[in-house]
Design an enzyme around this catalytic site. Structure first.
Site, mmCIF file in Angstrom:
data_model
loop_
_atom_site.group_PDB
_atom_site.id
_atom_site.type_symbol
_atom_site.label_atom_id
_atom_site.label_comp_id
_atom_site.label_asym_id
_atom_site.label_seq_id
_atom_site.Cartn_x
_atom_site.Cartn_y
_atom_site.Cartn_z
ATOM 1 N N ALA A 16 3.102 13.650 -13.658
ATOM 2 C CA ALA A 16 1.891 13.198 -14.346
ATOM 3 C C ALA A 16 0.686 13.266 -13.417
ATOM 4 C CB ALA A 16 2.082 11.773 -14.851
ATOM 5 N N GLY A 46 -3.100 16.015 4.911
ATOM 6 C CA GLY A 46 -1.635 16.000 4.797
ATOM 7 C C GLY A 46 -0.985 17.077 5.641
ATOM 8 N N ALA A 47 -1.358 17.137 6.913
ATOM 9 C CA ALA A 47 -0.914 18.272 7.746
ATOM 10 C C ALA A 47 -0.155 17.839 8.993
ATOM 11 C CB ALA A 47 -2.122 19.123 8.138
ATOM 12 N N LYS A 71 0.314 15.266 -10.911
ATOM 13 C CA LYS A 71 -0.021 16.660 -10.632
ATOM 14 C C LYS A 71 -0.689 17.323 -11.835
ATOM 15 C CE LYS A 71 1.283 16.751 -6.373
ATOM 16 N NZ LYS A 71 0.281 16.950 -5.299
ATOM 17 N N SER A 79 1.231 21.237 -8.029
ATOM 18 C CA SER A 79 2.671 21.474 -8.013
ATOM 19 C C SER A 79 3.022 22.327 -9.212
ATOM 20 C CB SER A 79 3.418 20.142 -8.123
ATOM 21 O OG SER A 79 4.766 20.357 -8.485
ATOM 22 N N ASN A 101 -4.686 18.501 0.174
ATOM 23 C CA ASN A 101 -3.265 18.825 0.082
ATOM 24 C C ASN A 101 -2.354 17.606 0.170
ATOM 25 O OD1 ASN A 101 -0.783 20.670 0.747
ATOM 26 N ND2 ASN A 101 -0.980 19.301 2.509
ATOM 27 N N ASP A 131 -6.570 6.982 5.952
ATOM 28 C CA ASP A 131 -5.878 6.648 4.706
ATOM 29 C C ASP A 131 -6.778 7.099 3.553
ATOM 30 O OD1 ASP A 131 -4.889 5.515 2.418
ATOM 31 O OD2 ASP A 131 -4.551 3.528 3.296
ATOM 32 N N TYR A 148 5.255 11.661 -10.553
ATOM 33 C CA TYR A 148 4.753 12.767 -9.727
ATOM 34 C C TYR A 148 4.177 13.866 -10.633
ATOM 35 C CZ TYR A 148 4.823 16.637 -6.366
ATOM 36 O OH TYR A 148 4.470 17.706 -5.574
ATOM 37 N N ARG A 179 6.795 20.650 9.201
ATOM 38 C CA ARG A 179 7.355 21.320 8.025
ATOM 39 C C ARG A 179 6.609 20.831 6.790
ATOM 40 N NH1 ARG A 179 12.266 20.511 6.423
ATOM 41 N NH2 ARG A 179 12.493 18.502 7.443
#
Lengths: 260, 253
Positions: free
Chosen positions: A161, A12-13, A163, A146, A93, A66, A159, A17
């Protein structure tokens, strides 16, 4: 160069930003060889990021895949080994968020969030752990969860749940992988001004942004660099005895109902 | 909902309007009320309590406490810590710390210990409930000492749950949120503060009755397999973040 001869994968990079990009730069600046991942549709951005890392003097490659597809996750791990011969650090991430209240949750949202935030993280951790165990030299896994792991917000129930699920997952994984000297920890970012948060309904006006800041005891959003610093700690030798831990990096957001 | 007419409930600790409200709910459920209160409590609070047996004692002295309790039989024990103070961390002094821990921690432990020994003597198990506050879970402005003292107490309560399970004694904690009681006076009594408690998901401050009902549930056979839990009764207050300013802006001098 504390990470010289270490190889790190960051998922996820692609976005400039993103927390993932912050982590990738931090690890690269400390000497690690980096494999960066995002979805295949973001291949062009990944190429740019690889160019930036290599311009920093780092050794990096990209592995678009994916993460909800087991075969593609395997291919990504294989790509790490092909490129650098080993895998020491995994920063799992990649994730996504949708702002839908409980009564408005759409089945597609539910499926998508569970697929990437839960299944994706689990597949990455599994494939990475298998590789680390095979090599027999231990390893470090850091999951990005998170602040919603423990603190709940009305318009992100799914989201939150997914995390919170990571908290339980990281704990279980830490137990299971401890005999192999693989530590597993997770960071809990609060509000970070990432591309992912650009569409947050709570951040669309100056007034609402100001309100968000005032709700944070340190009175500002966090930076991707600050998230990356926590990851850097978890993968350092100083944190060798820390596993199964959760570290919120939220400026105090989750301490209490109110800031002072 | 609850028929506790076969029970005597020992309310032990400091007198408070919260404990009085809880006692009233037990009384409504048919329980006999036995109140053993600390001699330093404000006796004016007794008028808030329902009919029952009232004994003044010293919670400092576990031996005196044990001899007092030896004359009575009870099935449920409600421990009432009674120290609550809004004061900023920077203004808190050694005396505040001592008071918070003496009343909310030491006295509560002695009370629970003495009551547990009596329950063991009686040989039929029992229930011990600690009254607490959600500030032990979520720090709020200027509750550093009450929050930490009650947090300490909650750890003892869960440990006691483990120790006492072998005697058939269940131990649980009921953590109150904002209530219309004296603890919340600094919030409720000032113009503009918590008049419209929109920060509480259920939209209203709680009542001592709501806390009492939770206590009755945990004391009833409906909760016979529940031990070592902290049950919040806070209308959802601690679930989420508020963007509003704290209704209590502090007393820092």
């Amino acid at each position: 160069m504390r990470l010289k001869n270490k190889v790190a994968l960051v998922t996820g990079a692609a976005s400039e930003r993103s927390i993932g990009w912050g982590i990738a730069r931090e690890l690269a600046s400390d000497g690690a060889a980096i494999v960066i991942n995002d979805i295949p549709a973001r291949r062009n951005e990944l190429e740019e990021r690889v160019g930036q890392l290599n311009a920093m003097g780092a050794n990096s490659v990209m592995a678009p895949s994916d993460l909800t597809e087991p075969a593609q996750v395997e291919q990504m791990i294989d790509a790490c080994i092909r490129a650098f011969g080993r895998l020491d650090i995994v920063c799992s991430n990649a994730g996504m968020i949708r702002w839908e209240s409980f009564l408005d949750i759409k089945p597609a949202t539910l499926r998508a969030l569970v697929d990437i935030n839960v299944k994706g993280n689990m597949l990455v951790c599994k494939a990475a752990a298998e590789q680390m165990i095979k090599r027999g030299e231990g390893g470090r896994i850091v999951v990005t969860s998170s602040v919603q792991t423990y603190f709940h917000f009305p318009i992100t129930p799914v989201y939150g749940a997914t995390k919170h699920a990571m908290h339980i997952f990281v704990g279980s994984l830490a137990l299971e992988l401890a005999p192999y000297n693989i530590t597993v920890n997770h960071i809990g970012p609060g509000w970070v001004q990432t591309q992912m948060n650009d569409t947050s309904p709570e951040l669309q006006t100056e007034a609402s942004i100001q309100s968000q800041k005032e709700a944070i005891p340190l009175r500002r959003a966090g930076t991707t660099e600050e998230m990356a610093s926590a990851v850097a700690y978890f993968i350092s030798k100083e944190a060798a005895y820390t596993t199964g831990a959760y570290l919120p990096i939220d400026g105090g957001l989750s301490i209490s109902k109110y800031s002072y | 909902m609850f028929d506790l007419s076969d029970q005597t409930v020992l309310m032990i600790g400091e007198l408070s309007d919260l404990a009085a409200g809880v006692a009233a709910v037990f009384k409504e459920a048919g329980a006999e009320i036995l109140v053993v209160y600390n001699s330093t409590s404000d006796p004016n609070l007794l008028r808030l309590y329902p009919d029952g047996t009232y004994l003044e004692t010293s919670l400092y002295d576990p031996i005196e406490l044990a001899s007092t309790l030896a004359n009575y039989t009870f099935q449920t024990v409600v421990i009432s810590p009674g120290w609550f103070q809004h004061r900023s961390f920077l203004d808190s002094n050694a005396s505040d710390i001592e008071n918070a821990y003496r009343i909310n921690f030491e006295h509560a432990i002695y009370s629970a210990q003495s009551a547990a020994k009596r329950l063991i003597e009686q040989g039929e198990g029992g229930v011990i409930l600690f009254l607490s506050s959600v500030v032990s879970k979520m720090p709020t402005v200027e509750t550093n000492l009450v929050g930490s003292s009650l947090a300490s107490l909650e750890v003892i309560a869960t440990m006691a749950a483990v120790d006492l399970a072998q005697y058939g004694i269940r131990v649980n904690v009921v953590a109150a949120g904002w209530l219309e009681n004296s603890w919340a006076e600094p919030l409720l009594g000032v113009e503009g503060r918590m008049k419209e408690p929109t920060d509480i998901p259920l939209g209203k401050v709680g009542s001592t009755k709501s806390v009492g009902q939770a206590c009755c549930f945990l004391a009833s056979p409906m909760a016979e397999y529940i031990t070592g839990v902290v049950l919040p009764v806070d209308g959802g207050f601690t679930l989420t973040k508020s963007l509003a300013q704290s209704p209590y802006r502090g007393t820092r001098q």
